[in-house]
Write a protein that holds these residues in place. Structure first.
Motif, PDB file in Angstrom:
ATOM      1  N   ARG A   7      19.282  94.396  72.036  1.00 55.20           N
ATOM      2  CA  ARG A   7      18.485  93.254  71.540  1.00 55.20           C
ATOM      3  C   ARG A   7      17.068  93.273  72.560  1.00 55.20           C
ATOM      4  N   ARG A   8      17.247  93.080  73.880  1.00 50.13           N
ATOM      5  CA  ARG A   8      16.129  93.099  74.830  1.00 50.13           C
ATOM      6  C   ARG A   8      15.512  94.135  74.719  1.00 50.13           C
TER       7      ARG A   8
ATOM      8  N   ASP B  19      13.390  93.886  71.773  1.00 53.61           N
ATOM      9  CA  ASP B  19      12.262  92.946  71.650  1.00 53.61           C
ATOM     10  C   ASP B  19      10.974  93.412  72.758  1.00 53.61           C
TER      11      ASP B  19
ATOM     12  N   TYR C 102       9.507  86.306  73.991  1.00 52.93           N
ATOM     13  CA  TYR C 102       9.231  87.665  73.356  1.00 52.93           C
ATOM     14  C   TYR C 102       9.598  87.908  72.146  1.00 52.93           C
ATOM     15  N   SER C 103      10.369  87.083  71.678  1.00 56.49           N
ATOM     16  CA  SER C 103      11.202  87.141  70.365  1.00 56.49           C
ATOM     17  C   SER C 103      11.771  86.063  69.800  1.00 56.49           C
TER      18      SER C 103
ATOM     19  N   SER D 136      14.879  85.876  68.995  1.00 54.31           N
ATOM     20  CA  SER D 136      16.410  86.280  69.231  1.00 54.31           C
ATOM     21  C   SER D 136      17.192  85.181  69.856  1.00 54.31           C
TER      22      SER D 136
ATOM     23  N   GLU E 201      14.371  81.330  73.838  1.00 53.44           N
ATOM     24  CA  GLU E 201      14.357  81.654  72.710  1.00 53.44           C
ATOM     25  C   GLU E 201      15.169  80.938  71.587  1.00 53.44           C
TER      26      GLU E 201
ATOM     27  N   TYR F 270       4.716  91.436  67.967  1.00 58.38           N
ATOM     28  CA  TYR F 270       5.887  91.658  67.607  1.00 58.38           C
ATOM     29  C   TYR F 270       6.593  90.287  67.162  1.00 58.38           C
ATOM     30  N   LEU F 271       6.185  89.219  68.225  1.00 58.61           N
ATOM     31  CA  LEU F 271       6.842  87.793  67.997  1.00 58.61           C
ATOM     32  C   LEU F 271       5.993  87.534  66.790  1.00 58.61           C
TER      33      LEU F 271
ATOM     34  N   GLN G 175       7.514  87.768  63.401  1.00 56.36           N
ATOM     35  CA  GLN G 175       8.961  86.723  63.293  1.00 56.36           C
ATOM     36  C   GLN G 175       8.352  85.462  62.939  1.00 56.36           C
TER      37      GLN G 175
ATOM     38  N   ALA H 243      13.446  96.313  64.132  1.00 53.82           N
ATOM     39  CA  ALA H 243      12.643  96.127  65.218  1.00 53.82           C
ATOM     40  C   ALA H 243      11.806  97.351  64.933  1.00 53.82           C
TER      41      ALA H 243
END
Lengths: 77, 752
Positions: A27-28, A31, B58-59, B61, B67, B96-97, B100, B240
């Motif tokens: 996942r990392r 990301d 960054y995401s 997740s 996060e 990318y973020l 989301q 992704a």
């Protein structure tokens, strides 16, 4: 030619083919932009031999060799 | 109204937050985790807007606390608008973020930061095109220069007036149908932001599959019928890839601009700072410089390396009672002080010293002995002891904030990760540990830079083993007394040996923890090395002010309370008689000391000592207020033993010598006593910090026990091996047995 990112030498360039990690590390990696088709330039090895520094998607990313071992690359000629 | 700031780490989010909120900003903690929560108010719109700075991510997740916090905040707290800060110089990964966040049913405005920096390098982002593509307002700003901020807020305010439905960039991907179906199913169950949840469910996100167990079946069923050439049935990878694919396809014009052949300023700096050969020496030099600037009493070694040639102010015939001379003495007195020491002297000798001196003088007039003693020696001296740490904590903190904000700290982690990986930690753990040599308090606060909770807890626990500045007087006094009294050894050698012992204890403790209670994978080390930039004065000051407030609040609550308790039990006897300092031998504390003294027999300062043996136990307890107190207590007790006050002795060697005479303590026992004080529960100020930085009350209680047990074992080992050399084999045998036991237990656990 295919090889894993941890086997890259400084200055070598390639494109990500596949991520073989699972869970949190996978996942990392995603990301941080390490996804198939992403272009990677091997920049540097840390003074003690690990981790490594690569350039991806226009920024500098560092990761351990054990993590780079999960990134299958297609070497650019 | 309520706006949330979201964005990647290092995208200028904190700078924007500071510009928006100014003096209204305040820092707290997100519930249950030690992640900073910054809030403030923006006042330039028709109505006041509450601004919440979400942690840099960054995401969205589910893997790090940052996060999860950001995600839950946007989903559950329903901010009126999310301002997504995007670093124009690093557009691809930042967007990318964004892709989301856009999936959530919440108004979003994108703040395109550092577009000016991009233009300087000859590139440009087409704001109009970007806005059209992603379907939400995009405003170009410079957080640093304060440009575009008013426009940003007006557009955010306008956007907040209307609800917005989530949109995804995955509409062209192979999973679009599945996402659509799951979204409809979730909407049928009245789930808010169904699109976001649908995408996360398809990705197999841990939090979502737990929350919507029934709907997961739809995804599972589809998975059986689906296969992709590149990804198989790995939906997480597919999603992704689709996000990044969309970004590169649509924003290609603004991307890949950085010519990887040409070196930027940051690259050039990095060539030197993380150089294969130079990297480590440069790092050590920087570290030395920081400690030298903060703690050195011989700045730039101007006073030479030996006894020094500079005269003291008294030698020069100056009147040390004069205020001007006092000020001068803060900077120079027989030696030139480093900036950290100068600030420290100004604070302690001039400000706190004089202020509290005045206060004490006023209190003297009350006339009732125990009240005067209580206020002057209990409260005022206790506060002075705690506040005396403040300047050097702040100076040390300032230096490390500069390293952090400039981007160098990430490089330190890069350089040292190899070593720390061996102990189950990441390279980031180094900084907090090394800061421990200065003071445990900023060191513990600094563990917030560690991503992994277990790593953070383990690091907080071993920080006190890195002997702090306040423990040095214990070392010099006792080591000095050993040399004077027994004529053995060398004081510097003993001191150095004790530092090494502390580090060795930390290493062993981390290894043991990571293999027993703190078991878990080595945290991943996949992180950005941000471009270097000059730290901003304003944000550094905001940083420092926060720490300062935090510490002062602690000093006046928990630390003060504990100080008063200790003063009380050392100045009252069981029959409620108030005792002068020299009568400490009749106090409740002394009685407790005598009572628990036998427990310390294996450490060499227990039952084997004569009448006065309990003084060591009592000194260790008073050391909890501030470690400097250990030697000060010896001074008080020495006066008590001899019957008259000893001559003033700055290093306290004569106090310890008096103790040795009175108790007949041996050299190994004295060294064990140092070892005990170095590794046991740190001062109350550090204990209070640990409480705030550890995740739970339970974990804090275990930490206290851990410190006690560790110091007991270390001191017992030092004493027995020092007294009977052959016992080293017993200790080694025990260590081997325990290691084997742990290995065996972990194997079995893995096998099950």
């Amino acid at each position: 030619m295919e090889k894993y990112l941890n086997e890259f030498v400084v200055g070598e360039r390639g494109v990500v083919k596949k991520i073989t990690a699972e869970g949190r590390i996978k996942r990392r990696l995603f990301d941080m932009g390490v996804t198939p088709h992403a272009e990677i330039l091997m920049r540097k090895v840390a003074p003690l031999g690990d981790p490594i520094e690569v350039n991806i998607r226009g920024y500098e990313l560092t990761l351990r060799k054990s993590e780079a071992q999960c990134v299958l690359m297609e070497v650019e000629n | 109204m309520n706006f949330a700031l979201a964005g990647n780490p290092n995208c200028g989010k904190t700078t924007l937050f500071n510009a928006l909120t100014g003096s209204t900003a305040h820092v707290g903690n997100w519930p249950g985790v030690t992640v900073d929560k910054r809030e403030g108010t923006y006042k330039k719109l028709e109505q006041k807007v509450q601004i919440v700075d979400l942690p840099g991510i960054y995401s969205l997740s589910p893997y790090t606390p940052e996060e999860v916090i950001s995600r839950n905040y946007i989903l559950d707290e329903h901010p009126d608008c999310v301002i997504n800060i995007v670093d124009a110089t690093n557009l691809e990964r930042n967007l990318y973020l964004t892709t989301q966040i856009l999936e959530i049913d919440v108004p979003v405005v994108v703040a395109l930061n550092m577009a000016d920096a991009l233009e300087k390098s000859g590139d440009r982002v087409d704001v109009k095109a970007l806005e059209e593509k992603i379907g939400v307002p995009v405003v170009s700003i410079s957080a640093l220069k304060g440009q575009g901020i008013d426009e940003l807020m007006q557009r955010a305010y306008a956007a907040a007036q209307r609800p917005r439905e989530g949109r995804t960039v995955l509409q062209d991907s192979a999973l679009a149908h599945l996402i659509r179906d799951v979204q409809i199913a979730l909407a049928g169950q009245n789930v808010a932001s169904p699109l976001f949840h649908a995408v996360k469910l398809v990705e197999g996100d841990e939090l979502e599959t737990k929350a919507h167990a029934s709907t997961v079946k739809m995804v599972e069923a589809f998975k059986k019928t689906f296969t992709d050439d590149t990804f198989g049935d790995d939906f997480e990878a597919l999603v992704a890839d689709a996000r990044y694919g969309y970004i590169s396809k649509n924003f290609a014009s603004a991307l890949h601009k950085k010519n990887t052949q040409a070196l930027t300023k940051s690259d050039k700096a990095d060539r030197v700072l993380t150089n294969r050969w130079g990297g480590i020496p440069i790092f050590l030099a920087i570290l030395f410089a920081i400690f030298h600037l903060t703690f050195s009493e011989n700045f730039l070694f101007l006073n030479g390396f030996g006894d020094g040639w500079m005269p003291t102010l008294e030698d020069l015939g100056m009147d040390t009672g004069n205020f001007g001379v006092q000020l001068l003495a803060c900077v120079y007195d027989g030696t030139v002080y480093s900036p950290g020491v100068i600030i420290n002297n100004l604070w302690n000798n001039v400000i706190v010293g004089n202020l509290f001196g005045l206060l004490s003088g006023a209190v003297e007039n009350i006339g009732v002995d125990w009240v005067v003693g209580f206020i002057n020696n209990g409260i005022i001296e206790g506060l002075a002891a705690v506040l005396s740490f403040l300047p050097q904590i702040l100076v040390l903190f300032l230096f490390f904030s500069i390293l952090e904000d400039s981007g160098y700290m990430a490089r330190v982690a890069f350089i040292l990760d190899r070593i720390f990986g061996k102990f189950g930690l990441s390279g980031r753990a180094f900084m907090p540990m090394i800061m421990g040599f200065g003071c445990s308090i900023p060191a513990m606060i600094n563990t917030r830079t560690l991503a992994d909770q277990k790593e953070r807890t383990a690091t907080v626990r071993v920080i006190p083993f890195f002997s702090c500045g306040a423990k040095l007087p214990i070392l010099t006094a006792i080591a000095g007394a050993i040399v004077v009294q027994f004529g053995v050894g060398n004081a510097d050698f003993i001191t150095f040996g004790m530092y090494v012992l502390g580090v060795a204890t930390a290493i062993v403790a981390v290894l043991v923890m990571r293999n027993t209670t703190m078991r878990g994978e080595v945290p991943p080390f996949i992180m950005e090395l941000p471009a270097y930039h000059l730290p901003q004065f304003k944000s550094l000051m905001i940083h420092l002010w926060d720490k300062c407030k935090h510490f002062i609040k602690k000093a006046f609550t928990i630390i003060l309370a504990s100080t008063i308790v200790i003063w009380f039990i050392s100045h009252f006897s069981f029959d409620w008689k108030f005792l002068a300092d020299e009568q400490i031998n009749e106090s409740i504390l002394a009685s407790i000391g005598m009572f628990v003294q036998p427990l310390f027999t294996p450490l060499g300062f227990g039952a084997q000592l004569q009448n006065w043996g309990w003084v060591f136990v009592v000194a260790a307890v008073t050391g909890l207020i501030a470690k400097e107190n250990v030697i000060a207590t010896f001074g008080v007790l020495a006066a008590c033993i001899i019957g008259s006050a000893l001559p003033e002795d700055e290093e306290g060697i004569s106090y310890v010598v008096a103790m040795i005479d009175a108790t007949g303590i041996t050299v190994p026992a004295l060294i064990a006593f140092i070892a005990f004080n170095m590794t046991t529960i740190p001062c109350f100020a550090a204990v209070a910090t640990a409480r705030a930085e550890l995740p739970s009350k339970k974990s804090f209680n275990w930490t206290l026990l851990f410190w006690l047990v560790t110091s007991y074992i270390v001191a017992a080992a030092v004493y027995t091996v020092g007294s009977w050399w052959w016992t080293i084999f017993l200790w080694l045998a025990a260590a081997v047995l325990i290691s084997l036991g742990i290995v065996w237990f972990n194997r079995r656990k893995k096998a099950v």
